[in-house]
Scaffold this motif. Structure first.
Motif, short mmCIF file in Angstrom:
data_model
loop_
_atom_site.label_atom_id
_atom_site.label_comp_id
_atom_site.label_asym_id
_atom_site.label_seq_id
_atom_site.Cartn_x
_atom_site.Cartn_y
_atom_site.Cartn_z
N VAL A 117 -47.25 -29.22 24.03
CA VAL A 117 -47.89 -29.84 22.87
C VAL A 117 -48.53 -28.75 22.01
O VAL A 117 -48.79 -27.63 22.48
N ASN A 118 -48.80 -29.09 20.75
CA ASN A 118 -49.49 -28.15 19.87
C ASN A 118 -51.00 -28.30 20.04
O ASN A 118 -51.47 -29.06 20.88
N GLU A 119 -51.78 -27.62 19.20
CA GLU A 119 -53.24 -27.66 19.34
C GLU A 119 -53.82 -29.03 18.98
O GLU A 119 -54.98 -29.31 19.25
N HIS A 120 -53.01 -29.89 18.37
CA HIS A 120 -53.44 -31.26 18.10
C HIS A 120 -53.14 -32.19 19.28
O HIS A 120 -53.57 -33.34 19.30
N GLY A 121 -52.37 -31.67 20.25
CA GLY A 121 -52.01 -32.48 21.42
C GLY A 121 -50.74 -33.27 21.26
O GLY A 121 -50.43 -34.13 22.09
N GLN A 122 -49.97 -33.00 20.20
CA GLN A 122 -48.74 -33.74 19.95
C GLN A 122 -47.52 -32.91 20.33
O GLN A 122 -47.51 -31.69 20.21
N ILE A 123 -46.48 -33.61 20.78
CA ILE A 123 -45.23 -32.92 21.09
C ILE A 123 -44.45 -32.63 19.81
O ILE A 123 -44.71 -33.23 18.76
N SER A 124 -43.49 -31.73 19.92
CA SER A 124 -42.58 -31.45 18.82
C SER A 124 -41.34 -32.33 18.98
O SER A 124 -40.73 -32.37 20.05
N ILE A 125 -40.98 -33.06 17.94
CA ILE A 125 -39.79 -33.90 17.99
C ILE A 125 -38.54 -33.04 18.18
O ILE A 125 -37.59 -33.44 18.88
N THR A 148 -58.15 -37.12 24.95
CA THR A 148 -58.45 -36.69 23.58
C THR A 148 -58.29 -37.80 22.55
O THR A 148 -58.76 -37.65 21.42
N GLY A 149 -57.61 -38.89 22.90
CA GLY A 149 -57.34 -39.94 21.92
C GLY A 149 -56.20 -39.61 20.99
O GLY A 149 -55.92 -40.34 20.03
N THR A 150 -55.49 -38.51 21.25
CA THR A 150 -54.37 -38.10 20.39
C THR A 150 -53.25 -39.13 20.43
O THR A 150 -52.84 -39.57 21.50
N ILE A 151 -52.75 -39.48 19.25
CA ILE A 151 -51.66 -40.45 19.12
C ILE A 151 -50.35 -39.67 18.96
O ILE A 151 -50.23 -38.83 18.06
N PHE A 285 -55.27 -37.25 13.88
CA PHE A 285 -54.21 -37.74 14.76
C PHE A 285 -54.77 -38.45 15.99
O PHE A 285 -54.09 -38.56 17.01
N GLN A 286 -56.00 -38.92 15.90
CA GLN A 286 -56.67 -39.52 17.06
C GLN A 286 -57.12 -40.94 16.78
O GLN A 286 -57.32 -41.33 15.63
N THR A 287 -57.30 -41.69 17.86
CA THR A 287 -57.96 -42.99 17.75
C THR A 287 -59.46 -42.74 17.64
O THR A 287 -59.94 -41.62 17.81
N ASN A 288 -60.19 -43.82 17.37
CA ASN A 288 -61.64 -43.68 17.18
C ASN A 288 -62.44 -43.82 18.45
O ASN A 288 -63.64 -43.54 18.46
N HIS A 289 -61.83 -44.23 19.54
CA HIS A 289 -62.62 -44.52 20.73
C HIS A 289 -62.88 -43.31 21.62
O HIS A 289 -63.63 -43.41 22.60
#
Length: 377
Positions: A117-125, A148-151, A285-289
């Motif tokens: 994952v990148n520093e946002h916690g998301q994978i690369s498509i 982290t709540g990352t979507i 890129f995150q939820t609020n919770h």
């Protein structure tokens, strides 16, 4: 004063749900029994299944109630791996332990690819597309990260997987209260949920299995759940799960506004108090919770202890690793081990107030100042 900010770990049972469970406790019949009491239990159970299915745009016979989301995740992974001869399967480096550790346990029987994952916690498509092959049988993705709540970019993931022969498994445990969940929109073949993240009791989970999708059984000894999961059905807890899903669906918009305000308040109060911190990932890129914060001036172990003494109950990561000093594998994947050892997860619910966020920031300021005055910073 005590403030619980660990709702991503578990939630208290909602009083209305608890009351309804007690009111329906007389529907105790074994759904497999053929007498009237058993048939009443069966009807009660199937009503819960039907409601749960409707809420995720599925069919009732696609729903299996389980003892937890951990069990449901194991059912998917072990069920697929045992069906094929050494299949290729794909997951991410930031999955919940029930997925991550199960895949690790399956490495003797399958070829596993763990996407970074990148520093946002998301994978690369692009990485996902490159990893997919004719041998790939399953892709497991956590929709909203529990630390982290990352979507994750689910639409792009859906499209990439749909262009292959692989099945898509979505862990939506942290997502349901925050986002609209539709098995049709997600294009998934499997989806897992947990009751105790939705103010239902611990001990109930849900697995969606798309119609006509084969999955080897991992629990035998009975023909319950259309021979997909043996064991006498937990009718009362399935009822609680169904009610919790309905409540989350009906109050999602209201809940989102409250959680957004709480998250923003905590961040702004920490800035006002001049407590050094950084947000792990990006709020875009995150939820609020959930908000996961890096405090470079101390360790998470020390800070959790100091906050606990101040009546603030947070966590250093997944509750499945509670009681250990093992740094979060999610923060390590995004940044480094050192950062993981200095990060705290705060997770919110509507029971909290903005004054609670101010109190937390003030206590963190007090802890920071004390360490600084003593020369530890």
């Amino acid at each position: 004063m005590s403030i619980y900010v660990d709702y991503a770990a578990t939630t208290p049972v909602d009083k209305e749900i608890l009351k309804s469970m007690l009111d329906n406790a007389d529907k105790f019949g074994n759904p497999s029994s053929i007498h009237r009491i058993g048939k009443e239990g069966k009807a009660f159970y199937e009503k819960s299944r039907k409601n749960a299915a409707e809420l995720i745009e599925a069919k009732p016979d696609e729903i299996v109630f389980t003892g937890s989301a951990t069990e449901a995740n194991n059912m998917v992974i072990r069920g697929i791996v045992s069906y094929y001869e050494r299949p290729h399967i794909i997951t991410t480096s930031v999955e919940h332990a029930s997925v991550k550790e199960t895949y690790q346990a399956m490495e003797d029987y399958a070829d596993v690819t763990y996407l970074d994952v990148n520093e946002h916690g998301q994978i690369s498509i692009e990485d996902l597309q490159d990893a997919l092959s004719e041998r790939t049988k399953l892709v497991s993705i956590i929709m909203v990260n529990n630390e982290t709540g990352t979507i994750q970019p689910m639409e792009e993931i859906r499209k990439a997987v749909s262009e292959s022969n692989a099945l898509l498994h979505v862990d939506a445990v942290q997502a349901f209260r925050q986002l609209k969940i539709s098995t049709k929109s997600l294009g998934c073949d499997f989806l897992t949920l947990s009751g105790h993240k939705l103010h239902a009791p611990k001990g109930i989970g849900l697995l969606f299995i798309k119609q006509n999708t084969h999955l080897n059984r991992i629990m035998t000894g009975g023909s319950q759940e259309k021979e997909r999961r043996a064991g006498t059905e937990n009718t009362l807890y399935a009822h609680a799960m169904s009610l919790a899903m309905t409540q989350a669906e009906e109050k999602r918009e209201e809940n989102t506004k409250v959680l957004k305000a709480l998250k923003e308040k905590l961040i702004s109060e920490l800035q006002t108090q001049e407590v050094p911190f950084e947000i792990n990932g990006s709020t875009a890129f995150q939820t609020n919770h959930i908000v996961n914060l890096y405090f470079p001036w101390t360790t998470s172990e020390y800070l959790l202890t100091a906050m606990d003494m101040a009546g603030i109950y947070a966590s250093g990561g997944s509750a499945c690793n509670a009681g250990t000093v093992v740094p979060s594998h999610v923060i390590q994947a995004m940044y480094s081990e050192d950062r993981a050892r200095r990060s705290i997860r705060f997770s919110f619910s509507k029971e909290l107030t903005e004054d609670d966020m101010t109190f937390i920031a003030e206590k963190l300021k007090s802890i920071y100042t004390k360490l600084k005055d003593q020369g530890f910073i």
